[in-house]
Scaffold this motif. Structure first.
Motif, PDB file in Angstrom:
ATOM      1  N   GLY A  14       0.817  -1.220   0.000  1.00  0.00           N
ATOM      2  CA  GLY A  14       0.000   0.000   0.000  1.00  0.00           C
ATOM      3  C   GLY A  14       0.842   1.257   0.000  1.00  0.00           C
ATOM      4  N   GLY A  20       1.851   4.783   3.498  1.00  0.00           N
ATOM      5  CA  GLY A  20       2.843   3.861   2.932  1.00  0.00           C
ATOM      6  C   GLY A  20       3.851   4.602   2.065  1.00  0.00           C
ATOM      7  N   ASN A  37       4.842  -1.777  -3.021  1.00  0.00           N
ATOM      8  CA  ASN A  37       3.676  -2.543  -3.488  1.00  0.00           C
ATOM      9  C   ASN A  37       2.427  -1.679  -3.421  1.00  0.00           C
ATOM     10  N   GLY A  41      -5.815   0.739  -6.483  1.00  0.00           N
ATOM     11  CA  GLY A  41      -7.270   0.850  -6.594  1.00  0.00           C
ATOM     12  C   GLY A  41      -7.808   2.093  -5.903  1.00  0.00           C
ATOM     13  N   LEU A  43     -10.524   3.893  -2.955  1.00  0.00           N
ATOM     14  CA  LEU A  43     -10.615   3.701  -1.511  1.00  0.00           C
ATOM     15  C   LEU A  43     -11.388   2.430  -1.135  1.00  0.00           C
ATOM     16  N   ALA A  71       0.745  -5.945  -7.494  1.00  0.00           N
ATOM     17  CA  ALA A  71      -0.157  -7.053  -7.153  1.00  0.00           C
ATOM     18  C   ALA A  71      -0.987  -6.718  -5.922  1.00  0.00           C
ATOM     19  N   SER A  72      -2.121  -7.407  -5.807  1.00  0.00           N
ATOM     20  CA  SER A  72      -2.943  -7.253  -4.605  1.00  0.00           C
ATOM     21  C   SER A  72      -2.357  -8.089  -3.469  1.00  0.00           C
ATOM     22  N   VAL A  73      -2.410  -7.536  -2.266  1.00  0.00           N
ATOM     23  CA  VAL A  73      -1.948  -8.305  -1.102  1.00  0.00           C
ATOM     24  C   VAL A  73      -2.825  -9.533  -0.854  1.00  0.00           C
ATOM     25  N   ALA A 100      -1.223  -1.593   3.269  1.00  0.00           N
ATOM     26  CA  ALA A 100      -2.324  -1.638   2.286  1.00  0.00           C
ATOM     27  C   ALA A 100      -3.659  -1.695   3.009  1.00  0.00           C
ATOM     28  N   HIS A 123      -7.158  -6.328   4.718  1.00  0.00           N
ATOM     29  CA  HIS A 123      -6.318  -5.923   5.859  1.00  0.00           C
ATOM     30  C   HIS A 123      -5.705  -7.138   6.569  1.00  0.00           C
ATOM     31  N   SER A 150      -2.611  -1.271  12.533  1.00  0.00           N
ATOM     32  CA  SER A 150      -3.900  -1.430  13.190  1.00  0.00           C
ATOM     33  C   SER A 150      -4.643  -0.100  13.106  1.00  0.00           C
ATOM     34  N   LYS A 168      -8.703  -4.923  12.010  1.00  0.00           N
ATOM     35  CA  LYS A 168      -7.588  -4.224  12.668  1.00  0.00           C
ATOM     36  C   LYS A 168      -7.254  -4.824  14.027  1.00  0.00           C
ATOM     37  N   PRO A 194      -2.235   4.553  13.272  1.00  0.00           N
ATOM     38  CA  PRO A 194      -1.936   5.922  12.848  1.00  0.00           C
ATOM     39  C   PRO A 194      -3.189   6.789  12.752  1.00  0.00           C
ATOM     40  N   LEU A 195      -2.968   8.072  12.717  1.00  0.00           N
ATOM     41  CA  LEU A 195      -4.039   9.006  12.334  1.00  0.00           C
ATOM     42  C   LEU A 195      -3.392  10.054  11.442  1.00  0.00           C
ATOM     43  N   ALA A 196      -3.847  10.107  10.194  1.00  0.00           N
ATOM     44  CA  ALA A 196      -3.209  11.013   9.237  1.00  0.00           C
ATOM     45  C   ALA A 196      -4.198  11.442   8.177  1.00  0.00           C
TER      46      ALA A 196
HETATM   47  P1  NAD Z   1      -4.451   5.294   1.501  1.00  0.00           P
HETATM   48  O1  NAD Z   1      -5.745   4.944   0.848  1.00  0.00           O
HETATM   49  O2  NAD Z   1      -3.845   6.603   1.203  1.00  0.00           O
HETATM   50  O3  NAD Z   1      -3.359   4.169   1.202  1.00  0.00           O
HETATM   51  C1  NAD Z   1      -3.680   2.811   1.200  1.00  0.00           C
HETATM   52  C2  NAD Z   1      -3.053   2.180  -0.024  1.00  0.00           C
HETATM   53  O4  NAD Z   1      -3.301   0.768   0.000  1.00  0.00           O
HETATM   54  C3  NAD Z   1      -3.653   2.711  -1.338  1.00  0.00           C
HETATM   55  O5  NAD Z   1      -2.640   3.241  -2.169  1.00  0.00           O
HETATM   56  C4  NAD Z   1      -4.295   1.471  -1.956  1.00  0.00           C
HETATM   57  O6  NAD Z   1      -4.208   1.435  -3.381  1.00  0.00           O
HETATM   58  C5  NAD Z   1      -3.503   0.348  -1.332  1.00  0.00           C
HETATM   59  N1  NAD Z   1      -4.228  -0.915  -1.372  1.00  0.00           N
HETATM   60  C6  NAD Z   1      -5.532  -1.115  -1.084  1.00  0.00           C
HETATM   61  N2  NAD Z   1      -5.856  -2.402  -1.283  1.00  0.00           N
HETATM   62  C7  NAD Z   1      -4.724  -3.030  -1.698  1.00  0.00           C
HETATM   63  C8  NAD Z   1      -4.438  -4.370  -2.047  1.00  0.00           C
HETATM   64  N3  NAD Z   1      -5.373  -5.315  -2.012  1.00  0.00           N
HETATM   65  N4  NAD Z   1      -3.173  -4.663  -2.414  1.00  0.00           N
HETATM   66  C9  NAD Z   1      -2.204  -3.699  -2.453  1.00  0.00           C
HETATM   67  N5  NAD Z   1      -2.451  -2.420  -2.150  1.00  0.00           N
HETATM   68  C10 NAD Z   1      -3.697  -2.086  -1.769  1.00  0.00           C
HETATM   69  O7  NAD Z   1      -4.703   5.140   3.067  1.00  0.00           O
HETATM   70  P2  NAD Z   1      -3.739   5.444   4.306  1.00  0.00           P
HETATM   71  O8  NAD Z   1      -4.462   6.387   5.158  1.00  0.00           O
HETATM   72  O9  NAD Z   1      -2.369   5.693   3.870  1.00  0.00           O
HETATM   73  O10 NAD Z   1      -3.804   4.030   5.056  1.00  0.00           O
HETATM   74  C11 NAD Z   1      -2.662   3.207   5.249  1.00  0.00           C
HETATM   75  C12 NAD Z   1      -2.970   2.212   6.332  1.00  0.00           C
HETATM   76  O11 NAD Z   1      -3.190   2.909   7.573  1.00  0.00           O
HETATM   77  C13 NAD Z   1      -4.225   1.400   6.100  1.00  0.00           C
HETATM   78  O12 NAD Z   1      -4.023   0.071   6.533  1.00  0.00           O
HETATM   79  C14 NAD Z   1      -5.258   2.073   6.957  1.00  0.00           C
HETATM   80  O13 NAD Z   1      -6.305   1.202   7.321  1.00  0.00           O
HETATM   81  C15 NAD Z   1      -4.412   2.491   8.127  1.00  0.00           C
HETATM   82  N6  NAD Z   1      -4.972   3.582   8.915  1.00  0.00           N
HETATM   83  C16 NAD Z   1      -4.989   4.850   8.443  1.00  0.00           C
HETATM   84  C17 NAD Z   1      -5.496   5.863   9.234  1.00  0.00           C
HETATM   85  C18 NAD Z   1      -5.496   7.289   8.793  1.00  0.00           C
HETATM   86  O14 NAD Z   1      -5.802   8.165   9.622  1.00  0.00           O
HETATM   87  N7  NAD Z   1      -5.152   7.599   7.556  1.00  0.00           N
HETATM   88  C19 NAD Z   1      -6.024   5.568  10.501  1.00  0.00           C
HETATM   89  C20 NAD Z   1      -5.977   4.269  10.969  1.00  0.00           C
HETATM   90  C21 NAD Z   1      -5.431   3.280  10.162  1.00  0.00           C
END
Ligand code: NAD
Length: 301
Positions: A14, A20, A37, A41, A43, A71-73, A100, A123, A150, A168, A194-196
Motif C-alpha cells: 500500500g 505507505g 507494493n 485501486g 478507496l 499485485a494485490s496483497v 495496504a 487488511h 492497526s 484491525k 496511525p491518524l493522518a
Molecule cells: P491510503 O488509501 O492513502 O493508502 C492505502 C493504499 O493501500 C492505497 O494506495 C491502496 O491502493 C492500497 N491498497 C488497497 N488495497 C490493496 C491491495 N489489495 N493490495 C495492495 N495495495 C492495496 O490510506 P492510508 O491512510 O495511507 O492508510 C494506510 C494504512 O493505515 C491502512 O491500513 C489504513 O487502514 C491504516 N490507517 C490509516 C489511518 C489514517 O488516519 N489515515 C487511521 C488508521 C489506520
C-alpha cells in the motif's frame, strides 16, 4: 545518533499513497532499497492504477533504489513472487510494513456480507499473506522487522466500521503471536495505529487540519518500529506529532468460593471483576494463565 537503513531491504504494501508512500520515501532517503507494493485501486479497493510505479519513480529520481509491485496483497502467490523478486535482486528482506488498506464503512445492520469479507481479506489476510511471503527469508537470515497497521477502530471501536475494526484487531492478535514465534530469529513485530490526513480520512478530518495531520508526522514512529533498535510487541498510536502506547491489560482475577459459584455469586462480585485497577500486562496467553493460577493459589492459602 542518526538511524540508518543503509543497505536494508524494505517491502511496503500500500505504498502508492498516503502513509505507505511517506514511509517509503523516508526509508529510501535513509538508504533502504524498497519494494513499493500497491494495487492502485480506489478507496473501496476497486480498479487499478500505476500508483506503485509513480512512487518508485519518485524514489529513483531522488537517487534511491526501488522496484514496483502492483499485485494485490490478497493474492498469495503474487506476494511470494514479490518476496522472491526482492531476494533475487537484493539478496535479503529486512523490513516489511503492512500498510495496504481499504474502507467499506456502513453500520453493521446495513453492511453487505461482501463488504465485511472484502475488508477482512485486504487488511487481515493481505497482511498475513505478505508476512508469510517474507517470513522464511527473515528466519533464514536471522533478522527481520515487521510492522502491522492497526487502527483506533480496532483497538477501541468506531461507529460504522465493524468490518474494519474486526480486521484491525485481528492484526493485533496476529502480531502478538508472531512476536513470540519470531523472537528467536531476531524478528521483531510491532503494530501502529496511525491518524493522518489521507484519502482515507478526507471525509472526517476538517480540511484546515490537513497539514497538522500530514502522514509525515507518523513516519518517526513507523520507522523507529522497523529499525535495528525496534522494540518487540509494541502497539503505538501516532498522529499529528502525538505518540502513545496502547496495551492489552487485565485486572487481578477475582476467585469465587465454591459456595458462591453461581450466576448470583458472579453478579455479587461484579464491581471487583470490572474494577480497572490494579492492571497487569501479560506478554502472552500462558502469562495470563499463570496470573490466574497465582490468584487461585493465593485464594486457597
Ligand atoms: P491510503 O488509501 O492513502 O493508502 C492505502 C493504499 O493501500 C492505497 O494506495 C491502496 O491502493 C492500497 N491498497 C488497497 N488495497 C490493496 C491491495 N489489495 N493490495 C495492495 N495495495 C492495496 O490510506 P492510508 O491512510 O495511507 O492508510 C494506510 C494504512 O493505515 C491502512 O491500513 C489504513 O487502514 C491504516 N490507517 C490509516 C489511518 C489514517 O488516519 N489515515 C487511521 C488508521 C489506520
Amino acid at each position: 545518533m542518526a538511524i540508518s537503513f543503509h543497505n536494508r531491504v524494505a517491502v511496503i504494501t500500500g505504498a502508492g499513497n498516503g502513509l505507505g508512500r511517506a514511509y517509503a520515501l523516508e526509508l529510501a532517503r535513509r538508504g533502504a532499497k524498497l519494494v513499493v507494493n500497491d494495487l492502485g485501486g480506489d478507496l473501496q479497493g476497486t480498479g487499478t492504477s500505476n500508483a506503485a510505479a509513480a512512487v518508485v519513480q519518485e524514489i529513483c529520481d531522488a537517487g534511491g533504489e526501488a522496484m514496483a509491485c502492483d499485485a494485490s496483497v490478497t493474492d498469495t502467490d503474487a506476494m511470494h513472487a514479490m518476496a522472491q523478486d526482492a531476494v533475487e535482486r537484493w539478496g535479503r528482506i529486512d523490513v516489511l510494513i503492512n500498510s495496504a488498506g481499504i474502507l467499506r464503512d456502513r453500520t453493521f445492520a446495513k453492511m453487505p456480507a461482501e463488504d465485511f469479507d472484502c475488508v477482512l481479506e485486504t487488511h487481515l489476510m493481505g497482511s498475513a499473506n505478505a508476512t508469510r511471503a517474507v517470513w522464511p527469508h527473515m528466519r533464514e537470515q536471522n533478522y527481520g522487522r515487521i510492522l502491522f497497521t492497526s487502527s483506533t477502530s480496532g483497538l477501541f471501536g468506531n461507529f460504522g466500521q465493524a468490518n474494519y475494526g474486526a480486521a484491525k484487531m485481528g492484526l493485533i492478535g496476529l502480531a502478538r503471536t508472531l512476536q513470540l514465534e519470531g523472537a528467536k530469529y531476531r524478528i521483531r513485530i510491532n503494530a501502529l495505529a496511525p491518524l493522518a490526513a489521507t484519502r482515507m480520512t478526507e471525509d472526517i478530518l476538517p480540511e484546515d487540519s490537513f497539514a497538522k495531520f500530514a502522514p509525515e508526522k507518523v513516519v518517526p514512529a513507523a520507522l523507529y518500529l522497523v529499525s535495528d533498535d525496534a522494540p518487540n510487541g509494541a502497539i503505538i498510536g501516532a498522529g499529528a506529532g502525538a505518540f502513545h502506547s496502547a496495551w492489552i491489560a487485565m485486572n487481578q482475577p477475582v476467585v469465587l468460593d465454591d459456595d458462591a459459584m453461581s450466576v448470583e455469586g458472579f453478579a455479587e462480585k461484579w464491581d471487583s471483576i470490572a474494577q480497572r485497577e490494579p492492571l497487569c500486562f501479560p506478554e502472552s496467553g500462558p502469562e495470563q494463565s499463570a496470573l490466574i493460577l497465582k490468584a487461585l493459589k493465593q485464594h486457597s492459602e
